[in-house]
Design a protein around this motif. Structure first.
Motif, mmCIF file in Angstrom:
data_model
loop_
_atom_site.group_PDB
_atom_site.id
_atom_site.type_symbol
_atom_site.label_atom_id
_atom_site.label_comp_id
_atom_site.label_asym_id
_atom_site.label_seq_id
_atom_site.Cartn_x
_atom_site.Cartn_y
_atom_site.Cartn_z
ATOM 1 N N SER A 1 31.744 -20.867 0.674
ATOM 2 C CA SER A 1 32.281 -19.583 0.218
ATOM 3 C C SER A 1 33.712 -19.705 -0.275
ATOM 4 C CB SER A 1 32.191 -18.545 1.336
ATOM 5 O OG SER A 1 30.846 -18.242 1.634
ATOM 6 N N ASP B 1 33.012 -14.970 -3.979
ATOM 7 C CA ASP B 1 31.874 -15.701 -3.422
ATOM 8 C C ASP B 1 30.637 -14.805 -3.334
ATOM 9 O OD1 ASP B 1 33.546 -14.354 -1.533
ATOM 10 O OD2 ASP B 1 32.551 -15.376 0.119
ATOM 11 N N TRP C 1 29.054 -14.914 -6.695
ATOM 12 C CA TRP C 1 28.394 -16.202 -6.905
ATOM 13 C C TRP C 1 27.068 -16.262 -6.135
ATOM 14 C CZ3 TRP C 1 28.646 -19.781 -10.386
ATOM 15 C CH2 TRP C 1 28.022 -21.013 -10.150
ATOM 16 N N ASP C 2 27.071 -15.746 -4.923
ATOM 17 C CA ASP C 2 25.842 -15.759 -4.122
ATOM 18 C C ASP C 2 24.748 -14.901 -4.758
ATOM 19 O OD1 ASP C 2 27.019 -17.445 -2.289
ATOM 20 O OD2 ASP C 2 27.489 -15.872 -0.847
ATOM 21 N N ARG D 1 33.162 -23.674 -8.256
ATOM 22 C CA ARG D 1 31.818 -23.575 -7.694
ATOM 23 C C ARG D 1 30.793 -24.219 -8.638
ATOM 24 N NH1 ARG D 1 30.997 -20.136 -3.382
ATOM 25 N NH2 ARG D 1 29.106 -21.397 -3.258
#
Length: 330
Positions: free
Chosen positions: A68, A115, A118-119, A146
């Motif tokens: 993360s 994060d 992104w997840d 990432r």
């Protein structure tokens, strides 16, 4: 007064572009960087350079780019003096908006939980291993790191904000010669018909463009045939053809132009020549995802929403909802 060594910072990238037959981009970028850092330098550059110079040298750095927080660690723990230098330098680069980052145990809790975005996006991406990626409006480069952590062969982020560049360089200082660069230019500063990227990300940019269709065409021009576009933008509920254009501000932002419905956005992608477009996520932005922190002490989302009804902006428009669409260039 010390000047920023932009040539030293970007020479490897410029050489790479020349070696790949991208002399047109290399020459244009050289002119743009010279204008940005020599002809009309930003007044805060000296302060940001001083902050960057405060960061202690750490010889045995290791990075975790698949967690993360973009995380830096050293085999030898930093001593108290180094930790003080580190925090002082990083605080000199405030406000930190996109992240989070962890510098040797100094955790930067950024305004945005990038994060979380992104997840939401990453499960739907093509395998990034070996891909050449462009990240438009990349901020401090959090998502660029990432992407590298997912195996990308080369990542180029573009964002005109110079503070973002120095935040990016605070990470790259410890990672050295890695195939990730952040270039302080706008989308419209890129040469046309690049057609050199396997994946292009545009997250949080489209609604800032007066002409969203032109932005989509510019994005398409960056991609190779069969390349993948990852587009994330503000949307509103409504039928195909509906798009909200704020009268003045949206969530206190002046530069918000069009918030389409998802069906309208899909039509825009079709009309600009993309294929196989699919909505992979729609999520309302909450005050848990975007908020004031000790590393970003200015107003944040809670200040831009109706205090009595967080489903609306302070102007009375529908609250921020973001859709992610993945499409391909035929």
């Amino acid at each position: 007064m010390a000047t920023f060594d932009w040539q030293g910072c970007y020479q490897a990238l410029l050489n790479e572009l020349n070696n790949e037959g991208q002399e047109r981009w290399s020459n244009l970028l050289t002119q743009q960087l010279r204008r940005r850092f020599e002809d009309n330098p930003h007044g805060d550059i000296a302060r940001w350079m001083a902050a960057l110079a405060q960061l202690p040298d750490v010889s045995d750095t290791q990075a975790r780019l698949d967690t993360s927080a973009v995380t830096l660690r050293a085999e030898t723990l930093l001593n108290e003096s180094q930790l003080e230098q580190l925090e002082s330098g990083l605080r000199g680069l405030m406000p930190w908006r996109k992240g989070p980052f962890d510098f040797f145990g100094t955790y930067i809790d950024t305004e945005w939980h990038s994060d979380w975005k992104w997840d939401r996006v990453s499960p739907y991406l093509s395998d990034l291993t070996g891909r050449r990626i462009l990240d438009v409006g990349c901020g401090s480069g959090y998502h660029c790191w990432r992407m590298l952590g997912e195996g990308a062969a080369r990542v180029i982020g573009i964002d005109p904000g110079l503070l973002f560049l120095f935040q990016f360089l605070s990470v790259k200082k410890y990672l050295g010669d890695v195939p990730v660069d952040l270039v302080p230019v706008r989308m419209e500063d890129l040469p046309g018909k690049l057609e050199s990227f396997d994946t292009t990300f545009s997250m949080g940019v489209l609604y800032h463009r007066r002409s969203p269709l032109d932005h989509l065409l510019e994005l398409k021009d960056t991609l190779r045939r069969g390349g993948e576009l990852v587009l994330e933008t503000l949307v509103v509920d409504g039928p195909e053809g509906y798009s909200l254009m704020p009268e003045d501000r949206y969530g206190q932002m002046r530069n918000v132009w069009f918030l389409p419905s998802c069906d309208t956005l899909m039509r825009w992608l079709d009309r600009t020549g993309f294929r196989d477009a699919r909505v992979v996520d729609v999520t309302e932005t909450t005050i848990e995802e975007q908020r004031q922190t000790d590393w970003m002490r200015f107003n944040s989302l809670v200040d831009f929403l109706d205090p009595d009804d967080h489903s609306k902006t302070i102007e009375g428009y529908p609250g921020p909802k973001r859709a992610t669409i993945i499409a391909n260039k035929p």
